[in-house]
Design an enzyme around this catalytic site. Structure first.
Site, PDB file in Angstrom:
ATOM      1  N   ASP A   1       0.837  -1.209   0.000  1.00 62.00           N
ATOM      2  CA  ASP A   1       0.000   0.000   0.000  1.00 62.00           C
ATOM      3  C   ASP A   1       0.869   1.255   0.000  1.00 62.00           C
ATOM      4  O   ASP A   1       1.989   1.249   0.515  1.00 62.00           O
ATOM      5  CB  ASP A   1      -0.907  -0.032   1.240  1.00 62.00           C
ATOM      6  CG  ASP A   1      -2.083   0.916   1.111  1.00 62.00           C
ATOM      7  OD1 ASP A   1      -2.373   1.360  -0.024  1.00 62.00           O
ATOM      8  OD2 ASP A   1      -2.726   1.206   2.140  1.00 62.00           O
TER       9      ASP A   1
ATOM     10  N   ARG B   1      -0.172   9.398  -9.868  1.00 60.16           N
ATOM     11  CA  ARG B   1      -0.261   8.134  -9.123  1.00 60.16           C
ATOM     12  C   ARG B   1       0.337   6.969  -9.907  1.00 60.16           C
ATOM     13  O   ARG B   1       0.929   6.055  -9.335  1.00 60.16           O
ATOM     14  CB  ARG B   1      -1.735   7.827  -8.780  1.00 60.16           C
ATOM     15  CG  ARG B   1      -2.335   8.771  -7.752  1.00 60.16           C
ATOM     16  CD  ARG B   1      -3.814   8.438  -7.517  1.00 60.16           C
ATOM     17  NE  ARG B   1      -3.986   7.073  -7.048  1.00 60.16           N
ATOM     18  CZ  ARG B   1      -3.940   6.696  -5.762  1.00 60.16           C
ATOM     19  NH1 ARG B   1      -3.726   7.605  -4.823  1.00 60.16           N
ATOM     20  NH2 ARG B   1      -4.096   5.443  -5.424  1.00 60.16           N
TER      21      ARG B   1
ATOM     22  N   GLU C   1     -12.170  -4.792  -4.693  1.00 60.10           N
ATOM     23  CA  GLU C   1     -12.758  -3.466  -4.467  1.00 60.10           C
ATOM     24  C   GLU C   1     -12.023  -2.369  -5.257  1.00 60.10           C
ATOM     25  O   GLU C   1     -12.528  -1.252  -5.385  1.00 60.10           O
ATOM     26  CB  GLU C   1     -12.734  -3.122  -2.971  1.00 60.10           C
ATOM     27  CG  GLU C   1     -13.738  -3.908  -2.135  1.00 60.10           C
ATOM     28  CD  GLU C   1     -13.356  -5.368  -1.911  1.00 60.10           C
ATOM     29  OE1 GLU C   1     -12.138  -5.655  -1.813  1.00 60.10           O
ATOM     30  OE2 GLU C   1     -14.253  -6.230  -1.849  1.00 60.10           O
ATOM     31  N   ASN C   2     -10.838  -2.674  -5.772  1.00 58.51           N
ATOM     32  CA  ASN C   2     -10.075  -1.646  -6.493  1.00 58.51           C
ATOM     33  C   ASN C   2     -10.708  -1.265  -7.843  1.00 58.51           C
ATOM     34  O   ASN C   2     -10.331  -0.262  -8.446  1.00 58.51           O
ATOM     35  CB  ASN C   2      -8.614  -2.078  -6.721  1.00 58.51           C
ATOM     36  CG  ASN C   2      -7.762  -2.037  -5.453  1.00 58.51           C
ATOM     37  OD1 ASN C   2      -6.846  -2.834  -5.269  1.00 58.51           O
ATOM     38  ND2 ASN C   2      -8.047  -1.096  -4.565  1.00 58.51           N
TER      39      ASN C   2
ATOM     40  N   SER D   1      -8.163  -4.747   4.906  1.00 53.08           N
ATOM     41  CA  SER D   1      -8.777  -4.460   3.601  1.00 53.08           C
ATOM     42  C   SER D   1      -9.149  -5.729   2.830  1.00 53.08           C
ATOM     43  O   SER D   1      -8.822  -5.867   1.647  1.00 53.08           O
ATOM     44  CB  SER D   1      -7.858  -3.558   2.761  1.00 53.08           C
ATOM     45  OG  SER D   1      -7.610  -2.338   3.413  1.00 53.08           O
TER      46      SER D   1
ATOM     47  N   SER E   1      -7.274  -5.526  -5.580  1.00 55.34           N
ATOM     48  CA  SER E   1      -8.371  -6.111  -4.803  1.00 55.34           C
ATOM     49  C   SER E   1      -9.666  -6.078  -5.595  1.00 55.34           C
ATOM     50  O   SER E   1      -9.821  -5.289  -6.547  1.00 55.34           O
ATOM     51  CB  SER E   1      -8.545  -5.357  -3.479  1.00 55.34           C
ATOM     52  OG  SER E   1      -9.259  -4.155  -3.685  1.00 55.34           O
TER      53      SER E   1
HETATM   54  C1  IPE Z   1      -5.401  -2.839  -0.404  1.00 55.67           C
HETATM   55  O1  IPE Z   1      -5.081  -1.508  -0.496  1.00 55.67           O
HETATM   56  C2  IPE Z   1      -5.346  -3.489  -1.758  1.00 55.67           C
HETATM   57  C3  IPE Z   1      -4.024  -3.671  -2.335  1.00 55.67           C
HETATM   58  C4  IPE Z   1      -2.886  -3.385  -1.751  1.00 55.67           C
HETATM   59  C5  IPE Z   1      -4.007  -4.250  -3.649  1.00 55.67           C
HETATM   60  P1  IPE Z   1      -6.175  -0.357  -0.700  1.00 55.67           P
HETATM   61  O2  IPE Z   1      -5.430   0.912  -0.818  1.00 55.67           O
HETATM   62  O3  IPE Z   1      -7.092  -0.723  -1.812  1.00 55.67           O
HETATM   63  O4  IPE Z   1      -7.006  -0.452   0.659  1.00 55.67           O
HETATM   64  P2  IPE Z   1      -7.887   0.653   1.401  1.00 55.67           P
HETATM   65  O5  IPE Z   1      -8.895   1.145   0.413  1.00 55.67           O
HETATM   66  O6  IPE Z   1      -6.971   1.747   1.823  1.00 55.67           O
HETATM   67  O7  IPE Z   1      -8.481  -0.055   2.576  1.00 55.67           O
HETATM   68  C1  IPE Z   2      -1.315   0.252  -3.460  1.00 59.53           C
HETATM   69  O1  IPE Z   2      -1.164   1.623  -3.461  1.00 59.53           O
HETATM   70  C2  IPE Z   2      -1.569  -0.311  -4.827  1.00 59.53           C
HETATM   71  C3  IPE Z   2      -2.954  -0.797  -5.028  1.00 59.53           C
HETATM   72  C4  IPE Z   2      -3.930  -0.720  -4.168  1.00 59.53           C
HETATM   73  C5  IPE Z   2      -3.243  -1.410  -6.303  1.00 59.53           C
HETATM   74  P1  IPE Z   2      -2.416   2.602  -3.479  1.00 59.53           P
HETATM   75  O2  IPE Z   2      -2.789   2.876  -4.890  1.00 59.53           O
HETATM   76  O3  IPE Z   2      -3.505   2.091  -2.626  1.00 59.53           O
HETATM   77  O4  IPE Z   2      -1.767   3.902  -2.843  1.00 59.53           O
HETATM   78  P2  IPE Z   2      -2.413   4.871  -1.778  1.00 59.53           P
HETATM   79  O5  IPE Z   2      -2.919   4.033  -0.652  1.00 59.53           O
HETATM   80  O6  IPE Z   2      -3.515   5.600  -2.482  1.00 59.53           O
HETATM   81  O7  IPE Z   2      -1.300   5.769  -1.365  1.00 59.53           O
HETATM   82 MG    MG Z   3      -4.047   2.332  -0.704  1.00 60.61          MG
END
Ligand code: IPE
Ligand code: IPE
Ligand code: MG
Length: 248
Positions: free
Chosen positions: A18, A31, A65-66, A194, A63
């Site tokens: 993360d 990003r 949810e992503n 998560s 995920s």
């Molecule tokens: C968890 O991170 C999913 C991955 C690392 C792939 P997220 O960034 O999606 O989780 P939340 O939304 O902060 O809980």
């Molecule tokens: C983790 O980094 C990668 C995925 C969830 C795919 P994030 O994209 O969640 O980065 P932050 O949490 O917004 O900084």
């Molecule tokens: Mg994140």
């Protein structure tokens, strides 16, 4: 070279990668740059885990949810996964890495599924570290899919409900055959799971580190493994203190 005592190394480390977005934001970058830099950290983490004697490394890459992120970001992440497999598969294969993919394979875009299958197939007989990539993965979705399969077996008269044990449920999950994680690490300072390995991490040691994923270096990883070696795992029991340490 393994800098740690082999008896204290967790067999299975799972990482919630993360903080890619915040890493980029802090530098005034888009990003997508954070995600790209994150792939370099993935390469280093696989190497470090392998050198330290970790047998299974699970990485949460995307995920279920992503999908709710903006379309352009989802497309960047899909592109990165495809590039990673296309570019790195040969190297990982040469390093004797075995690849497993967990997550829902239905409804993935037509060009991704064949790549995932190729990665698993090519490396099937490798004997080094197993790299488990959690892609389109969510624990609740995984459990719901497993429950549907078990329910269908019961409905067809092939399975008695009394045979639905924790072991049988575990064997119906995407992670069938993979030991439960001993250590779950989350980067970026967030302290939550998560929807990651909720069933499998029942007795995992949890570790939350402040570094954003792109900054997760070999040193950070080894420091986390060293901290793990100091943890006492009890699994609900009451063993004498001397036998509780991970490395004993
Ligand atoms: C968890 O991170 C999913 C991955 C690392 C792939 P997220 O960034 O999606 O989780 P939340 O939304 O902060 O809980
Ligand atoms: C983790 O980094 C990668 C995925 C969830 C795919 P994030 O994209 O969640 O980065 P932050 O949490 O917004 O900084
Ligand atoms: Mg994140």
């Amino acid at each position: 070279m393994n800098p740690l005592s082999p008896s204290t190394v967790p067999a299975h480390v799972a990482i919630i990668m993360d903080g890619n977005g915040r890493w980029a934001n802090a530098r005034g970058l888009p990003r997508a740059m954070g995600h790209r830099k994150g792939v370099e950290a993935v390469r280093e983490a696989v190497k470090t885990a392998s050198e330290c004697g970790v047998s299974y490394l699970t990485l949460f890459a995307f995920s279920s949810e992503n999908w709710s992120r903006p379309e352009s970001e989802v497309s960047d992440l899909m592109g990165l996964l495809k590039t990673f497999i296309r570019r790195d598969l040969a190297v990982l294969h040469k390093q004797n890495v075995r690849i497993r993919i967990i997550g829902d394979r239905q409804n993935l875009s037509g060009d991704i599924l064949p790549l995932l299958l190729e990665a698993e197939e090519t490396t099937r007989n490798n004997t080094g570290i197993t790299l488990v990539i959690a892609f389109n993965y969510g624990s609740r979705d995984e459990m719901a899919r497993a429950m549907r399969l078990l329910a269908a077996e019961v409905a067809a008269g092939r399975l008695d409900p009394s045979a639905i044990t924790p072991e049988r449920i575990g064997a119906s999950l995407d992670t069938a055959g993979i030991p439960d994680p001993d250590l779950v690490i989350r980067t970026s300072g967030e302290e939550r799971l998560s929807n990651f390995l909720l069933w499998q991490a029942a007795y995992a040691e949890l570790m939350f580190v402040p570094e954003f994923w792109p900054d997760f270096s070999r040193e950070t990883f080894i420091a986390a493994l060293s901290r793990y070696a100091m943890r006492e795992r009890r699994f609900g029991g009451l063993q004498p203190a001397a036998t509780l340490a991970v490395g004993s």
